[in-house]
Design a protein around this motif. Sequence first.
Motif, PDB file in Angstrom:
ATOM      1  N   LEU A  17     -10.345  -3.156  -4.308  1.00 33.07           N
ATOM      2  CA  LEU A  17      -9.052  -4.321  -3.671  1.00 33.07           C
ATOM      3  C   LEU A  17      -8.388  -5.182  -4.628  1.00 33.07           C
ATOM      4  CD1 LEU A  17     -11.352  -7.076  -0.850  1.00 33.07           C
ATOM      5  CD2 LEU A  17     -10.077  -4.907  -0.833  1.00 33.07           C
ATOM      6  N   CYS A  18      -6.840  -5.456  -4.460  1.00 30.59           N
ATOM      7  CA  CYS A  18      -6.269  -5.949  -5.098  1.00 30.59           C
ATOM      8  C   CYS A  18      -6.375  -7.368  -5.358  1.00 30.59           C
ATOM      9  CB  CYS A  18      -4.572  -5.973  -3.973  1.00 30.59           C
ATOM     10  SG  CYS A  18      -3.593  -6.664  -5.563  1.00 30.59           S
ATOM     11  N   MET A  19      -7.294  -7.404  -6.425  1.00 23.58           N
ATOM     12  CA  MET A  19      -6.813  -8.435  -7.046  1.00 23.58           C
ATOM     13  C   MET A  19      -6.303 -10.377  -6.923  1.00 23.58           C
ATOM     14  SD  MET A  19      -6.946  -8.971 -10.994  1.00 23.58           S
ATOM     15  CE  MET A  19      -6.555 -10.320 -11.373  1.00 23.58           C
ATOM     16  N   LEU A  20      -4.810  -9.864  -6.567  1.00 30.30           N
ATOM     17  CA  LEU A  20      -4.193 -10.864  -5.402  1.00 30.30           C
ATOM     18  C   LEU A  20      -4.141 -10.998  -4.251  1.00 30.30           C
ATOM     19  CD1 LEU A  20      -1.049 -10.243  -8.551  1.00 30.30           C
ATOM     20  CD2 LEU A  20      -2.614 -11.763  -8.754  1.00 30.30           C
ATOM     21  N   CYS A  21      -3.683  -9.831  -3.317  1.00 34.32           N
ATOM     22  CA  CYS A  21      -3.880 -10.216  -1.904  1.00 34.32           C
ATOM     23  C   CYS A  21      -4.855  -9.612  -1.342  1.00 34.32           C
ATOM     24  CB  CYS A  21      -2.801  -8.820  -1.851  1.00 34.32           C
ATOM     25  SG  CYS A  21      -2.451  -7.359  -1.679  1.00 34.32           S
ATOM     26  N   GLU A  22      -5.857  -8.565  -2.472  1.00 35.94           N
ATOM     27  CA  GLU A  22      -7.038  -8.734  -1.733  1.00 35.94           C
ATOM     28  C   GLU A  22      -7.204  -7.787  -0.699  1.00 35.94           C
ATOM     29  OE1 GLU A  22      -9.460 -12.250  -0.620  1.00 35.94           O
ATOM     30  OE2 GLU A  22      -9.196 -13.004  -2.519  1.00 35.94           O
ATOM     31  N   VAL A  32      -4.599  -3.841  -9.358  1.00 33.63           N
ATOM     32  CA  VAL A  32      -3.691  -4.897  -8.604  1.00 33.63           C
ATOM     33  C   VAL A  32      -2.606  -3.959  -7.966  1.00 33.63           C
ATOM     34  CG1 VAL A  32      -2.142  -6.428  -8.717  1.00 33.63           C
ATOM     35  CG2 VAL A  32      -2.912  -6.919 -10.820  1.00 33.63           C
ATOM     36  N   CYS A  33      -1.856  -4.095  -6.676  1.00 30.96           N
ATOM     37  CA  CYS A  33      -1.459  -2.593  -5.976  1.00 30.96           C
ATOM     38  C   CYS A  33      -0.354  -3.346  -6.185  1.00 30.96           C
ATOM     39  CB  CYS A  33      -2.256  -3.694  -3.921  1.00 30.96           C
ATOM     40  SG  CYS A  33      -0.796  -4.689  -4.092  1.00 30.96           S
ATOM     41  N   LEU A  34       0.674  -1.855  -6.321  1.00 27.83           N
ATOM     42  CA  LEU A  34       1.900  -1.637  -6.667  1.00 27.83           C
ATOM     43  C   LEU A  34       2.859  -2.776  -5.765  1.00 27.83           C
ATOM     44  CD1 LEU A  34       3.440   0.322  -7.863  1.00 27.83           C
ATOM     45  CD2 LEU A  34       4.014   1.450  -5.656  1.00 27.83           C
ATOM     46  N   SER A  35       2.614  -3.636  -4.369  1.00 26.40           N
ATOM     47  CA  SER A  35       3.133  -4.325  -4.189  1.00 26.40           C
ATOM     48  C   SER A  35       3.623  -5.974  -4.413  1.00 26.40           C
ATOM     49  CB  SER A  35       2.779  -4.377  -2.635  1.00 26.40           C
ATOM     50  OG  SER A  35       3.158  -5.837  -2.124  1.00 26.40           O
ATOM     51  N   CYS A  36       2.582  -5.824  -4.806  1.00 26.79           N
ATOM     52  CA  CYS A  36       1.700  -7.301  -5.297  1.00 26.79           C
ATOM     53  C   CYS A  36       2.814  -7.253  -7.288  1.00 26.79           C
ATOM     54  CB  CYS A  36       0.436  -7.237  -6.110  1.00 26.79           C
ATOM     55  SG  CYS A  36      -0.149  -8.359  -4.208  1.00 26.79           S
ATOM     56  N   LEU A  37       2.470  -6.232  -7.862  1.00 22.38           N
ATOM     57  CA  LEU A  37       3.231  -5.456  -9.050  1.00 22.38           C
ATOM     58  C   LEU A  37       4.431  -6.432  -9.226  1.00 22.38           C
ATOM     59  CD1 LEU A  37       1.371  -2.563 -10.934  1.00 22.38           C
ATOM     60  CD2 LEU A  37       1.049  -5.186 -11.546  1.00 22.38           C
TER      61      LEU A  37
HETATM   62 ZN   LIG Z   1      -1.273  -6.798  -4.137  1.00 23.97          ZN
END
Ligand SMILES: [Zn+2]
Length: 228
Positions: A17-22, A32-37
């Motif tokens: 999972l993305c550590m920011l949005c899960e 971290v997913c591309l969208s969060c980056l």
């Molecule tokens: Zn994310």
Amino acid sequence: MKNSIWNDFLHLFYPRLCMLCEEPLVEGEEQVCLSCLCDLPRIRHQDTETWNSLFVGKSEIRLAYAFFLFEKGGHVQQLIHALKYYDNKELAFSLGRLAFRHLQQENHPLCGFDVLLPVPLHPKRLKERGYNQSEWIAKGIQSVLSVPIETSVLVRGVKTETQTHRNVYDRWTNMQDVFELADAEKLKNKKVLLIDDVLTTGATFNACAAALGDIPGIELGAFALAKV
Ligand SMILES: [Zn+2]
């Protein structure tokens, strides 16, 4: 090969999972997913105009830059915390790499340095943490710029107390003379880029520069992943 099949199998049941949005990460995304980056707040050019006062007249640092804007409670703070306190060297590497991929595309003058010099941790803290996060940021930068990382010239001396509750003047005096030189000859006539995770008052960079500034022909710059 065997390993990669096993990993695919594992991720089927336990998606990473993305550590920011899960949200689940897709192939090619790490931590971290591309969208969060893409949503992480970057420093804008106009933000840097006030930074001169942090360095001019205080050290030989001629160029200073930070990539992300550190906001209290924000995603950048979460990432810095993770790379510092949660043994996440890979994240430090990825973010250093990401920043300099962008800076290189923009032909940023920070990409013209000869040597990367991560701000040393106090030996005691290094022992506790097991790694210097700034060194891992530098490794990420090195993967883009292909320049050497120097970790033996600058040595950290006296332990500083925690800086959080000090004012700017106290922080400055508190940091002075804590860095010493081991082998100045190595950096003669070099353009040296100091690397740290966070830029706050500039006191740490200035203290490093105070130790390095007398090396003949040296030019100094400073890069931090984020600016508070
Ligand atoms: Zn994310």
